[in-house]
Structure formats: C-alpha cells, structure tokens
Design a protein around this motif. Sequence first.
Motif, PDB file in Angstrom:
ATOM      1  N   ARG A   3       0.823  -1.203   0.000  1.00 35.86           N
ATOM      2  CA  ARG A   3       0.000   0.000   0.000  1.00 35.86           C
ATOM      3  C   ARG A   3       0.864   1.263   0.000  1.00 35.86           C
ATOM      4  NH1 ARG A   3      -2.658   0.825   5.059  1.00 35.86           N
ATOM      5  NH2 ARG A   3      -2.279   3.025   5.160  1.00 35.86           N
ATOM      6  N   THR A   4       1.933   1.256   0.799  1.00 34.04           N
ATOM      7  CA  THR A   4       2.830   2.414   0.856  1.00 34.04           C
ATOM      8  C   THR A   4       3.498   2.626  -0.491  1.00 34.04           C
ATOM      9  OG1 THR A   4       3.221   2.146   3.215  1.00 34.04           O
ATOM     10  CG2 THR A   4       4.860   3.396   1.987  1.00 34.04           C
ATOM     11  N   ASN A   5       3.988   1.540  -1.096  1.00 32.81           N
ATOM     12  CA  ASN A   5       4.641   1.670  -2.397  1.00 32.81           C
ATOM     13  C   ASN A   5       3.670   2.150  -3.461  1.00 32.81           C
ATOM     14  OD1 ASN A   5       7.103   0.894  -1.387  1.00 32.81           O
ATOM     15  ND2 ASN A   5       6.932  -1.209  -2.072  1.00 32.81           N
ATOM     16  N   GLN A   6       2.441   1.640  -3.438  1.00 30.19           N
ATOM     17  CA  GLN A   6       1.445   2.072  -4.424  1.00 30.19           C
ATOM     18  C   GLN A   6       1.109   3.540  -4.222  1.00 30.19           C
ATOM     19  OE1 GLN A   6       0.177   0.258  -7.120  1.00 30.19           O
ATOM     20  NE2 GLN A   6      -0.495   2.311  -7.688  1.00 30.19           N
ATOM     21  N   SER A   7       0.947   3.951  -2.964  1.00 30.45           N
ATOM     22  CA  SER A   7       0.663   5.362  -2.681  1.00 30.45           C
ATOM     23  C   SER A   7       1.810   6.242  -3.145  1.00 30.45           C
ATOM     24  CB  SER A   7       0.434   5.574  -1.182  1.00 30.45           C
ATOM     25  OG  SER A   7      -0.707   4.890  -0.757  1.00 30.45           O
ATOM     26  N   ALA A   8       3.038   5.811  -2.900  1.00 37.00           N
ATOM     27  CA  ALA A   8       4.213   6.572  -3.328  1.00 37.00           C
ATOM     28  C   ALA A   8       4.273   6.644  -4.847  1.00 37.00           C
ATOM     29  CB  ALA A   8       5.488   5.952  -2.771  1.00 37.00           C
ATOM     30  N   TYR A   9       3.993   5.533  -5.500  1.00 36.07           N
ATOM     31  CA  TYR A   9       4.014   5.505  -6.962  1.00 36.07           C
ATOM     32  C   TYR A   9       2.969   6.464  -7.523  1.00 36.07           C
ATOM     33  CZ  TYR A   9       3.830   3.848 -11.742  1.00 36.07           C
ATOM     34  OH  TYR A   9       3.868   3.800 -13.105  1.00 36.07           O
ATOM     35  N   ALA A  12       3.964  10.104  -6.850  1.00 37.29           N
ATOM     36  CA  ALA A  12       5.071  10.490  -7.725  1.00 37.29           C
ATOM     37  C   ALA A  12       4.561  10.742  -9.142  1.00 37.29           C
ATOM     38  CB  ALA A  12       6.153   9.411  -7.731  1.00 37.29           C
ATOM     39  N   ALA A  13       3.666   9.904  -9.609  1.00 34.79           N
ATOM     40  CA  ALA A  13       3.109  10.090 -10.952  1.00 34.79           C
ATOM     41  C   ALA A  13       2.361  11.417 -11.041  1.00 34.79           C
ATOM     42  CB  ALA A  13       2.188   8.927 -11.304  1.00 34.79           C
ATOM     43  N   ASN A  14       1.597  11.751 -10.009  1.00 31.34           N
ATOM     44  CA  ASN A  14       0.856  13.016 -10.011  1.00 31.34           C
ATOM     45  C   ASN A  14       1.798  14.212  -9.986  1.00 31.34           C
ATOM     46  OD1 ASN A  14      -1.666  11.841 -10.075  1.00 31.34           O
ATOM     47  ND2 ASN A  14      -1.865  11.783  -7.868  1.00 31.34           N
ATOM     48  N   ILE A  15       2.814  14.150  -9.143  1.00 32.07           N
ATOM     49  CA  ILE A  15       3.763  15.256  -9.042  1.00 32.07           C
ATOM     50  C   ILE A  15       4.546  15.400 -10.345  1.00 32.07           C
ATOM     51  CG2 ILE A  15       5.884  16.022  -7.891  1.00 32.07           C
ATOM     52  CD1 ILE A  15       4.707  14.660  -5.330  1.00 32.07           C
ATOM     53  N   CYS A  16       5.015  14.301 -10.864  1.00 28.43           N
ATOM     54  CA  CYS A  16       5.855  14.338 -12.059  1.00 28.43           C
ATOM     55  C   CYS A  16       5.089  14.728 -13.309  1.00 28.43           C
ATOM     56  CB  CYS A  16       6.527  12.988 -12.273  1.00 28.43           C
ATOM     57  SG  CYS A  16       7.786  12.625 -11.023  1.00 28.43           S
ATOM     58  N   SER A  17       3.808  14.458 -13.350  1.00 28.87           N
ATOM     59  CA  SER A  17       3.049  14.763 -14.563  1.00 28.87           C
ATOM     60  C   SER A  17       3.110  16.259 -14.886  1.00 28.87           C
ATOM     61  CB  SER A  17       1.604  14.303 -14.425  1.00 28.87           C
ATOM     62  OG  SER A  17       0.922  15.062 -13.439  1.00 28.87           O
ATOM     63  N   MET A  36       9.288   9.256  -5.914  1.00 25.19           N
ATOM     64  CA  MET A  36       8.661   8.099  -5.283  1.00 25.19           C
ATOM     65  C   MET A  36       9.409   7.692  -4.014  1.00 25.19           C
ATOM     66  SD  MET A  36       7.412   4.535  -7.029  1.00 25.19           S
ATOM     67  CE  MET A  36       9.010   3.831  -7.288  1.00 25.19           C
ATOM     68  N   ALA A  37      10.731   7.696  -4.055  1.00 23.30           N
ATOM     69  CA  ALA A  37      11.523   7.329  -2.877  1.00 23.30           C
ATOM     70  C   ALA A  37      11.286   8.315  -1.737  1.00 23.30           C
ATOM     71  CB  ALA A  37      13.001   7.285  -3.240  1.00 23.30           C
ATOM     72  N   GLY A  38      11.265   9.580  -2.051  1.00 23.18           N
ATOM     73  CA  GLY A  38      11.024  10.589  -1.017  1.00 23.18           C
ATOM     74  C   GLY A  38       9.635  10.475  -0.417  1.00 23.18           C
ATOM     75  N   TYR A  39       8.654  10.263  -1.258  1.00 18.96           N
ATOM     76  CA  TYR A  39       7.283  10.138  -0.776  1.00 18.96           C
ATOM     77  C   TYR A  39       7.111   8.870   0.057  1.00 18.96           C
ATOM     78  CZ  TYR A  39       2.247  10.709  -0.694  1.00 18.96           C
ATOM     79  OH  TYR A  39       0.960  10.884  -0.282  1.00 18.96           O
ATOM     80  N   ALA A  40       7.723   7.770  -0.378  1.00 12.70           N
ATOM     81  CA  ALA A  40       7.636   6.516   0.376  1.00 12.70           C
ATOM     82  C   ALA A  40       8.290   6.675   1.744  1.00 12.70           C
ATOM     83  CB  ALA A  40       8.299   5.377  -0.398  1.00 12.70           C
ATOM     84  N   ALA A  41       9.418   7.365   1.799  1.00 17.14           N
ATOM     85  CA  ALA A  41      10.092   7.594   3.075  1.00 17.14           C
ATOM     86  C   ALA A  41       9.209   8.432   3.998  1.00 17.14           C
ATOM     87  CB  ALA A  41      11.433   8.280   2.848  1.00 17.14           C
ATOM     88  N   LEU A  43       5.910   8.666   3.922  1.00 19.81           N
ATOM     89  CA  LEU A  43       4.787   7.831   4.365  1.00 19.81           C
ATOM     90  C   LEU A  43       5.215   6.865   5.458  1.00 19.81           C
ATOM     91  CD1 LEU A  43       2.886   6.868   1.090  1.00 19.81           C
ATOM     92  CD2 LEU A  43       2.087   8.341   2.936  1.00 19.81           C
ATOM     93  N   GLY A  44       6.410   6.294   5.304  1.00 25.52           N
ATOM     94  CA  GLY A  44       6.933   5.393   6.332  1.00 25.52           C
ATOM     95  C   GLY A  44       7.114   6.110   7.656  1.00 25.52           C
ATOM     96  N   ASP A  45       7.669   7.320   7.612  1.00 26.00           N
ATOM     97  CA  ASP A  45       7.840   8.114   8.830  1.00 26.00           C
ATOM     98  C   ASP A  45       6.491   8.434   9.460  1.00 26.00           C
ATOM     99  OD1 ASP A  45      10.571   8.080   8.481  1.00 26.00           O
ATOM    100  OD2 ASP A  45      10.718  10.170   7.811  1.00 26.00           O
ATOM    101  N   LEU A  46       5.517   8.755   8.636  1.00 25.30           N
ATOM    102  CA  LEU A  46       4.183   9.056   9.129  1.00 25.30           C
ATOM    103  C   LEU A  46       3.564   7.838   9.802  1.00 25.30           C
ATOM    104  CD1 LEU A  46       2.064  11.326   9.209  1.00 25.30           C
ATOM    105  CD2 LEU A  46       1.164  10.427   7.066  1.00 25.30           C
TER     106      LEU A  46
END
Length: 63
Positions: A3-9, A12-17, A36-41, A43-46
């Motif tokens: 779920r975290t990876n999908q949310s990060a993906y 990232a797609a929304n930001i990068c678009s 994606m790596a930054g967002y996943a990190a 989310l993990g911290d959260l």
Amino acid sequence: MTRTNQSAYDAAANICSGIFDTIPVDLHDVVHEAVMAGYAAALGDLEEGKLDDQVRERAEIIE
C-alpha cells in the motif's frame, strides 16, 4: 506492490506529470524514482509516528 509503495508511486506520478514537459525525456524515470523514494520515506515516517508532533502543530494552526 504494498500500500505504501502504491501510494508513493501514485503520488510520484501526479507530481511528475506537471514537470515532465519541462525536463528531458531521458530524466523522466530518474525524477519519478526520486520523487517516489522521497514520498515513500515520508509515508513510512508518518506510519511510524515520527511526524506526529509536526502533524499536531499544523493541525492546531488550521483550527
């Protein structure tokens, strides 16, 4: 995909678009992976409660 990876993906797609048109095509994957790596990190911290104090502070400002 977790779920975290999908949310990060997805994030990232929304930001990068919005920036893909402004960067060389060769950098699209690199930029997407970095976001994606930054967002996943984050989310993990959260999820681990590392950002609880910051969330509380900002919630007080909003109220």
